[in-house]
Design a protein around this motif. Structure first.
Motif, PDB file in Angstrom:
ATOM      1  N   VAL A 139       0.841  -1.198   0.000  1.00 33.24           N
ATOM      2  CA  VAL A 139       0.000   0.000   0.000  1.00 33.24           C
ATOM      3  C   VAL A 139       0.880   1.252   0.000  1.00 33.24           C
ATOM      4  O   VAL A 139       0.602   2.216  -0.723  1.00 33.24           O
ATOM      5  N   LYS A 140       1.933   1.233   0.785  1.00 35.90           N
ATOM      6  CA  LYS A 140       2.850   2.376   0.840  1.00 35.90           C
ATOM      7  C   LYS A 140       3.412   2.692  -0.539  1.00 35.90           C
ATOM      8  O   LYS A 140       3.376   3.857  -0.985  1.00 35.90           O
ATOM      9  N   GLN A 141       3.929   1.694  -1.237  1.00 40.65           N
ATOM     10  CA  GLN A 141       4.538   1.924  -2.551  1.00 40.65           C
ATOM     11  C   GLN A 141       3.507   2.373  -3.581  1.00 40.65           C
ATOM     12  O   GLN A 141       3.785   3.230  -4.422  1.00 40.65           O
ATOM     13  N   LEU A 142       2.305   1.801  -3.527  1.00 40.45           N
ATOM     14  CA  LEU A 142       1.243   2.219  -4.450  1.00 40.45           C
ATOM     15  C   LEU A 142       0.867   3.678  -4.207  1.00 40.45           C
ATOM     16  O   LEU A 142       0.637   4.436  -5.154  1.00 40.45           O
ATOM     17  N   CYS A 143       0.808   4.071  -2.950  1.00 40.66           N
ATOM     18  CA  CYS A 143       0.476   5.451  -2.622  1.00 40.66           C
ATOM     19  C   CYS A 143       1.560   6.416  -3.075  1.00 40.66           C
ATOM     20  O   CYS A 143       1.273   7.476  -3.650  1.00 40.66           O
TER      21      CYS A 143
END
Length: 333
Positions: free
Chosen positions: A265-269
């Protein structure tokens, strides 16, 4: 549905410091107990949290605190302003309108608010939310943890509004300049942690004008585990053994699976230009530096958690952050 009206003795829950890294709330106050959405994963099914509603009847028996706004007016006058998590936009709110009255109290006392909504009914009160946003700060986080499965709500959120309506409501909030985004809470292992789903949620949040996707893992108590496992059995019985292993004698996963999900989720954000945590509102006063330092420590603890770092160090960082956040006198670095 059984509805019970009561005059509560108190309404405001007071923390010694903010719930660092999550909603940044120090206070909370809610007008109803029980919830007709019937989400099977909800930790509020636990008897100690459900306020006169046991886990089995959680979605079929709603307690209405008819004096909620009156109590909030009195109790907010006794504490210094800070972020409060309030309102409840389940269907019964259309009848009682207590959430709006509580927001009017927050505006009166100049309290910033965090609202977590699972319904477009929150749009009814966009005018008062906008006033709070202009006065101090307001954040509306839409509870969304699935964006690709057509039958997901049937099993896990049987009475909740459609995902499409929540993203549309987010867009309308964003168009008014209100800080909004997605509360991807909880992520369900083997169900909503699928790469395509996480990507779709981030992309639709971005398209809807959201500024963040706040993700968190599934926590299961005794009663919520019973309800969730029953729905999981119907959805995909193959997953039952996986969950029994993940939650063996524990409320949270016993392995490092959350770190992998959180990092996704962090990388997608980051790729989409979104925050992967809610940005903290900090009032410009003598305690502002305390708040900023506490925020840094809370975020370090979260990053360490994603790196599967030392649990004792992570816990110490959170304890230090909480201690600094709870100080009532200014500190320096």
């Amino acid at each position: 549905m059984r509805i019970t009206e009561i005059r509560a003795a108190t309404i405001l829950n007071r923390g010694s410091h903010a719930d660092g890294g999550w909603f940044w709330m120090k206070y909370s106050a809610h007008p109803y107990a029980g919830c007709s959405y019937g989400c099977t994963y909800c930790i509020w099914r636990e008897p100690e949290l459900a306020f006169k509603t046991d886990g089995a009847s959680f979605s079929r028996a709603i307690t209405v605190k008819i004096n909620a706004a009156e109590l909030l007016d009195k109790e907010l006058a006794e504490v210094p302003p800070d972020i409060i998590h309030t309102t409840d936009y389940q269907p019964i709110e259309a009848r009682y309108r207590l959430s709006r009255k509580m927001l009017e109290v927050c505006l009166k006392h100049r309290f910033p608010v965090i609202i977590v909504a699972k319904s477009p009914l929150v749009l009814r009160d966009m005018d008062i939310i906008k006033k709070i946003s202009d006065q101090t700060w307001a954040c509306v986080a839409f509870s969304i943890n699935n964006a690709i499965s057509a039958n997901y709500r049937e099993y896990f959120e049987p009475n909740a509004s459609s995902i499409e309506s929540r993203f549309l409501a987010m867009q309308k909030m964003a168009n008014e300049g209100i800080y909004t985004g997605t509360a991807l809470l909880p992520v369900l292992p083997g169900v909503t942690d699928i790469d395509d789903n996480l990507k779709a949620i981030v992309e639709q949040t971005k398209a809807g004008g959201g500024k963040f996707v706040l993700a968190g893992g599934l926590v299961l108590g005794k009663k919520s585990k019973e309800a969730f496992f029953e729905s999981l059995q119907k959805y995909n019985p193959v997953l039952i053994n996986k969950y029994r292993q993940l939650y063996h004698n524990s409320h949270s996963p016993t392995d490092s699976s959350w770190a992998a999900i959180g990092n996704k989720v962090k990388q997608l954000c980051i790729k989409s230009g979104l925050g992967y945590r809610i940005k903290r509102y900090i009032a410009d006063n003598e305690l502002a530096e305390n708040r900023r330092l506490a925020e840094e420590l809370y975020m370090k603890a979260y990053e360490l958690e994603l790196e599967c770092g030392d649990e004792a160090e992570t816990r110490l960082l959170r304890e230090q952050a909480g201690a600094i956040d709870g100080l009532q006198t200014a500190t320096t670095r």
